[in-house]
Design a protein around this motif. Structure first.
Motif, PDB file in Angstrom:
ATOM      1  N   MET A 272      28.079  27.856  52.474  1.00 41.06           N
ATOM      2  CA  MET A 272      26.956  28.028  53.395  1.00 41.06           C
ATOM      3  C   MET A 272      26.463  26.656  53.856  1.00 41.06           C
ATOM      4  O   MET A 272      26.235  25.769  53.041  1.00 41.06           O
ATOM      5  N   SER A 273      26.332  26.476  55.178  1.00 39.69           N
ATOM      6  CA  SER A 273      25.894  25.184  55.703  1.00 39.69           C
ATOM      7  C   SER A 273      24.435  24.936  55.371  1.00 39.69           C
ATOM      8  O   SER A 273      23.650  25.874  55.206  1.00 39.69           O
ATOM      9  N   LEU A 274      24.070  23.657  55.300  1.00 39.33           N
ATOM     10  CA  LEU A 274      22.690  23.308  54.990  1.00 39.33           C
ATOM     11  C   LEU A 274      21.796  23.608  56.182  1.00 39.33           C
ATOM     12  O   LEU A 274      22.205  23.500  57.342  1.00 39.33           O
ATOM     13  N   PRO A 275      20.534  23.955  55.938  1.00 39.06           N
ATOM     14  CA  PRO A 275      19.609  24.248  57.035  1.00 39.06           C
ATOM     15  C   PRO A 275      19.227  22.984  57.788  1.00 39.06           C
ATOM     16  O   PRO A 275      19.230  21.890  57.222  1.00 39.06           O
ATOM     17  N   GLU A 276      18.892  23.140  59.058  1.00 38.45           N
ATOM     18  CA  GLU A 276      18.402  22.017  59.852  1.00 38.45           C
ATOM     19  C   GLU A 276      16.925  21.759  59.595  1.00 38.45           C
ATOM     20  O   GLU A 276      16.446  20.637  59.740  1.00 38.45           O
TER      21      GLU A 276
ATOM     22  N   LEU B 258       5.901  35.577  57.143  1.00 34.58           N
ATOM     23  CA  LEU B 258       7.362  35.595  57.057  1.00 34.58           C
ATOM     24  C   LEU B 258       7.986  36.235  58.298  1.00 34.58           C
ATOM     25  O   LEU B 258       9.021  35.771  58.795  1.00 34.58           O
ATOM     26  N   ASP B 259       7.371  37.289  58.801  1.00 32.26           N
ATOM     27  CA  ASP B 259       7.896  37.933  60.013  1.00 32.26           C
ATOM     28  C   ASP B 259       7.924  36.946  61.177  1.00 32.26           C
ATOM     29  O   ASP B 259       8.862  36.942  61.980  1.00 32.26           O
ATOM     30  N   SER B 260       6.902  36.106  61.263  1.00 24.52           N
ATOM     31  CA  SER B 260       6.850  35.146  62.364  1.00 24.52           C
ATOM     32  C   SER B 260       7.936  34.086  62.227  1.00 24.52           C
ATOM     33  O   SER B 260       8.397  33.522  63.224  1.00 24.52           O
ATOM     34  N   LEU B 261       8.361  33.812  61.009  1.00 28.43           N
ATOM     35  CA  LEU B 261       9.452  32.850  60.784  1.00 28.43           C
ATOM     36  C   LEU B 261      10.811  33.486  61.036  1.00 28.43           C
ATOM     37  O   LEU B 261      11.693  32.884  61.653  1.00 28.43           O
TER      38      LEU B 261
ATOM     39  N   THR C 207      18.888  28.180  62.244  1.00 27.34           N
ATOM     40  CA  THR C 207      19.418  27.393  61.122  1.00 27.34           C
ATOM     41  C   THR C 207      18.290  26.750  60.328  1.00 27.34           C
ATOM     42  O   THR C 207      18.096  25.537  60.336  1.00 27.34           O
ATOM     43  N   PHE C 208      17.522  27.571  59.658  1.00 26.55           N
ATOM     44  CA  PHE C 208      16.424  27.076  58.838  1.00 26.55           C
ATOM     45  C   PHE C 208      16.362  27.882  57.553  1.00 26.55           C
ATOM     46  O   PHE C 208      16.997  28.929  57.417  1.00 26.55           O
TER      47      PHE C 208
END
Length: 339
Positions: free
Chosen positions: A1-5, A23-26, A33-34
């Protein structure tokens, strides 16, 4: 799994009523990619159950549990667990607009000289019942450039904590959050700025900053007004040492008891008061603690003394800035607003 930006650090304590909305807003962010590092600070409600359920639905949500220790240990644990090169903040009772992470990341990608970027925030409270807080939000939304944020830092905290994104390398270079009897976010911004970190904001409202009755800044003594003045005094004194040509001498705008009390924090850092300045005829002409109180019309010209204003009444900062500006005084060169 790639690292998050981007790593979003979100501490939560007894946040079951609001965490799902945050959390829904995120999850709805246009940037995909976060990760969201949610640190449950030993909640006694159903925060952990809600969090682990959300993580099953979206693997970008990374739950972290700790024994209850408070906001600063929770924030720093979140920083330790974060894997992205950029750190964004959000609280469990606030929400992001869908473009928030993408726009802030793009800003930092385009402006390598900027270490931290904020954004405008929408006030999520009652503007009539919480008029002072609403005015503060409106003021922070006027500070968009590095210059405005740098000058504004000594009036109040120029950055709503849940609205920022900063380079993770800043933590390695200048340290993480510090724990003590002071507002941890304001101290961090002052420390970063003192080290020369440039800050700016995206000129859009990207976060709804809610103001519930249980908000920590309303109930914890670390966020009382005098704690802000005590915190800023150290960094203001360091700034004056570098920029005041008459160091350690200043004139203090405001001879009232409250203004003098707040200015007095500077005395412990080697700053000396040559005089107090006021417009109240009941104060002008008196001597307070061995220092004369003069009318502002008696101030010398720009380049002959340095003034720091501690008058905090609504509209006073604008009035003082207009008056000094009309006499050729320049903010940052001849005077600063510290209230």
């Amino acid at each position: 799994m790639s690292l998050p930006e981007v790593s979003v650090v979100l501490p939560a304590y007894n946040a079951a009523d609001t965490l799902a909305q945050a959390l829904d807003s995120l999850v709805a962010q246009s940037l995909e990619t976060f990760e969201v590092v949610v640190v449950d600070d030993g909640s006694e409600d159903t925060t952990w159950e809600l969090l682990t359920s959300a993580a099953q639905d979206d693997p970008r949500i990374r739950p972290v549990h700790m024994e209850h220790a408070g906001i600063v240990p929770a924030l720093n644990l979140g920083l330790e667990k974060a894997r992205g090169p950029l750190i964004a903040r959000l609280d469990a009772d606030d929400v992001c607009l869908p473009e928030r992470l993408a726009l802030q990341k793009a800003f930092l990608d385009q402006h390598h000289e900027i270490g931290l970027v904020g954004c405008k925030v929408a006030f999520g409270g009652d503007r009539e019942a919480c008029a002072g807080y609403a005015r503060y939000v409106d003021w922070t939304n006027t500070l968009l450039t590095p210059e405005a944020i740098s000058l504004g830092r000594f009036r109040e905290s120029p950055l709503p904590h849940p609205s920022v994104m900063f380079r993770a390398s800043l933590v390695q270079e200048h340290g993480a959050y510090r724990d003590g009897d002071f507002p941890e976010d304001y101290e961090l911004w002052l420390r970063f700025l003192d080290a020369g970190v440039a800050m700016a904001k995206v000129d859009q409202e990207l976060v709804v900053w809610n103001d519930p009755p249980h908000r920590l800044s309303r109930n914890d003594p670390r966020y009382e007004v005098d704690r802000f003045y005590a915190t800023k005094a150290r960094y203001l004194a360091r700034w004056l040492e570098r920029h005041n040509p008459f160091h350690p001498d200043i004139v203090v705008m405001g001879a009232g008891r409250v203004s003098r009390k707040r200015a007095d924090y500077l005395l412990g850092h080697g700053i000396r008061f040559a005089a107090y300045v006021d417009i109240d005829p009941r104060k002008v002409g008196k001597v307070v603690h061995g220092r004369p109180v003069i009318h502002r019309d008696e101030l010398q010209g720009p380049g002959e003394q340095f003034a720091v204003s501690f008058v905090a009444s609504h509209g006073a900062g604008s009035d003082i800035s207009r008056f000094l500006g009309s006499r050729g005084w320049t903010p940052g060169r001849d005077f600063l607003l510290a209230a």
